[in-house]
Design an enzyme around this catalytic site. Structure first.
Site, PDB file in Angstrom:
ATOM      1  N   ARG A  74      -1.321   1.583 -11.105  1.00 45.64           N
ATOM      2  CA  ARG A  74      -0.371   0.488 -11.349  1.00 45.64           C
ATOM      3  C   ARG A  74      -0.557  -0.098 -12.747  1.00 45.64           C
ATOM      4  O   ARG A  74       0.413  -0.447 -13.420  1.00 45.64           O
ATOM      5  CB  ARG A  74      -0.560  -0.619 -10.305  1.00 45.64           C
ATOM      6  CG  ARG A  74      -0.030  -0.279  -8.931  1.00 45.64           C
ATOM      7  CD  ARG A  74      -0.206  -1.455  -7.997  1.00 45.64           C
ATOM      8  NE  ARG A  74      -1.595  -1.706  -7.662  1.00 45.64           N
ATOM      9  CZ  ARG A  74      -2.106  -2.902  -7.380  1.00 45.64           C
ATOM     10  NH1 ARG A  74      -1.350  -3.982  -7.447  1.00 45.64           N
ATOM     11  NH2 ARG A  74      -3.374  -3.033  -7.048  1.00 45.64           N
ATOM     12  N   TYR A 134      -3.477  11.855  -8.314  1.00 45.27           N
ATOM     13  CA  TYR A 134      -2.367  11.044  -7.816  1.00 45.27           C
ATOM     14  C   TYR A 134      -1.045  11.593  -8.328  1.00 45.27           C
ATOM     15  O   TYR A 134      -0.979  12.188  -9.412  1.00 45.27           O
ATOM     16  CB  TYR A 134      -2.494   9.592  -8.298  1.00 45.27           C
ATOM     17  CG  TYR A 134      -3.667   8.832  -7.743  1.00 45.27           C
ATOM     18  CD1 TYR A 134      -3.544   8.075  -6.579  1.00 45.27           C
ATOM     19  CD2 TYR A 134      -4.894   8.841  -8.392  1.00 45.27           C
ATOM     20  CE1 TYR A 134      -4.619   7.361  -6.078  1.00 45.27           C
ATOM     21  CE2 TYR A 134      -5.973   8.133  -7.900  1.00 45.27           C
ATOM     22  CZ  TYR A 134      -5.833   7.397  -6.742  1.00 45.27           C
ATOM     23  OH  TYR A 134      -6.902   6.695  -6.249  1.00 45.27           O
ATOM     24  N   ASP A 191       3.889  -2.906  -8.784  1.00 45.57           N
ATOM     25  CA  ASP A 191       4.598  -2.014  -7.874  1.00 45.57           C
ATOM     26  C   ASP A 191       5.933  -2.620  -7.459  1.00 45.57           C
ATOM     27  O   ASP A 191       6.293  -3.727  -7.867  1.00 45.57           O
ATOM     28  CB  ASP A 191       3.738  -1.684  -6.650  1.00 45.57           C
ATOM     29  CG  ASP A 191       3.371  -2.927  -5.841  1.00 45.57           C
ATOM     30  OD1 ASP A 191       4.283  -3.658  -5.402  1.00 45.57           O
ATOM     31  OD2 ASP A 191       2.170  -3.170  -5.637  1.00 45.57           O
ATOM     32  N   ASP A 243      -3.412   1.151  -1.748  1.00 49.29           N
ATOM     33  CA  ASP A 243      -2.525  -0.002  -1.562  1.00 49.29           C
ATOM     34  C   ASP A 243      -1.551   0.251  -0.412  1.00 49.29           C
ATOM     35  O   ASP A 243      -1.217   1.407  -0.115  1.00 49.29           O
ATOM     36  CB  ASP A 243      -1.735  -0.271  -2.842  1.00 49.29           C
ATOM     37  CG  ASP A 243      -2.614  -0.754  -3.979  1.00 49.29           C
ATOM     38  OD1 ASP A 243      -3.502  -1.579  -3.714  1.00 49.29           O
ATOM     39  OD2 ASP A 243      -2.417  -0.306  -5.123  1.00 49.29           O
TER      40      ASP A 243
END
Length: 298
Positions: free
Chosen positions: A180, A73, A87, A45
């Protein structure tokens, strides 16, 4: 620009396609008038940063086999507000009280999400809906109702807490997982709402984020190292090009081991000829059948 897999760092604010376009421009400059096949190996993203894989030339055939590799991550989860995008750039859709959160409660909250679960992707994801990415519909204000996807979370641990404001999470997952969505679902499970303020992809399989600066170019045995391999003779290559199968032996084990307990991917067998990855092979009826030839080798 030589065919291969490139480890690049995508900065915050750029789209994944920005990197693709930069590679396209470089390829056109080095080979005027000639088209070079290339693609990235999995979207990040715009608000995220970290490792982005670029596949150039015949290496683009490896794309679908990257999905099963473990991805690592690091994410900062902001407590108290759920955003429609998941987000920091979204619109608040729920706000709650995060003052009751404790490290022990947060540790317990991760357990139901480990392993294989059904996850509803964010409305602003790249998942296709009616042949169009969901985020385009969402940005037009249209209702987006995505079905859940089967996803895999291998490991998750909290690195630090700044309660009740935020916590930093490290996780290892399979391709197709939305961090997310995990933040959204954690916020809902805890009743306080949550979203991501930062997200960094630090690794894919054995490959680490190179950070800002020079990219890293990979070839040969560094490609798909979690799959077994087979050395190919000239006769093997000739048979495979005729669509014929070859004996499985001598099969060599993977060059890199998956994390303990991680689901074994049903990937190809790598066929190497003269030090280059030239074929992706499929086990079939006790032999190896040609799946894809990587013309010229990688």
């Amino acid at each position: 620009m030589t065919p291969g897999l490139y480890l690049t760092h995508k900065p915050v604010g750029a789209t994944s396609f920005t990197t693709v376009r930069a590679f396209q421009e470089e390829a056109q400059a080095t080979r005027p008038g000639r088209r070079t096949a290339l693609c990235h190996g999995g979207t990040l993203d715009p608000f995220a940063e970290g490792l982005l894989l670029m596949l150039v030339g015949p290496a683009t055939h490896l794309f679908e086999h990257l999905h099963a590799a473990p991805k690592v991550y690091e994410a900062r989860v902001e407590w108290g507000t759920e955003m429609d995008t998941g987000d920091l750039h979204g619109r608040p859709v729920h706000q709650g009280d995060a003052t009751a959160l404790t490290p022990e409660r947060l540790e317990e909250s991760l357990r139901p999400f480990l392993g294989w679960t059904d996850q509803v992707p964010p409305a602003t994801s790249a998942k296709k809906l009616g042949g169009e990415p969901a985020y385009r519909k969402a940005h037009r204000g249209e209702a987006v109702d995505l079905p859940p996807s089967r996803v895999y979370l291998h490991a998750a641990r909290w690195l630090s807490h700044d309660l009740p404001r935020a916590s930093v999470l490290e996780l290892t997952c399979r391709g197709g997982y939305y961090v997310r969505a995990l933040a959204r679902d954690l916020g809902r499970a805890l009743g306080c709402g949550a979203h991501l303020s930062t997200l960094k992809r630090t690794a894919i399989g054995p490959w680490k984020d190179p950070g800002p600066g020079p990219r890293i170019e990979l070839h040969g045995r560094d490609l798909l190292p979690w799959t077994p391999s087979r050395a190919l003779t000239d006769q093997d290559v000739g048979a495979l090009r005729q669509g014929q199968s070859i004996p499985t032996a001598p099969l060599q084990p993977p060059d890199w081991r998956l994390p303990p307990g991680y689901p074994e991917p049903t990937g190809p067998v790598r066929g190497f000829h003269q030090g280059k990855l030239t074929f992706l092979l499929t086990p079939r009826d006790g032999a190896l059948a040609p799946e894809t030839e990587l013309r010229g080798g990688v």
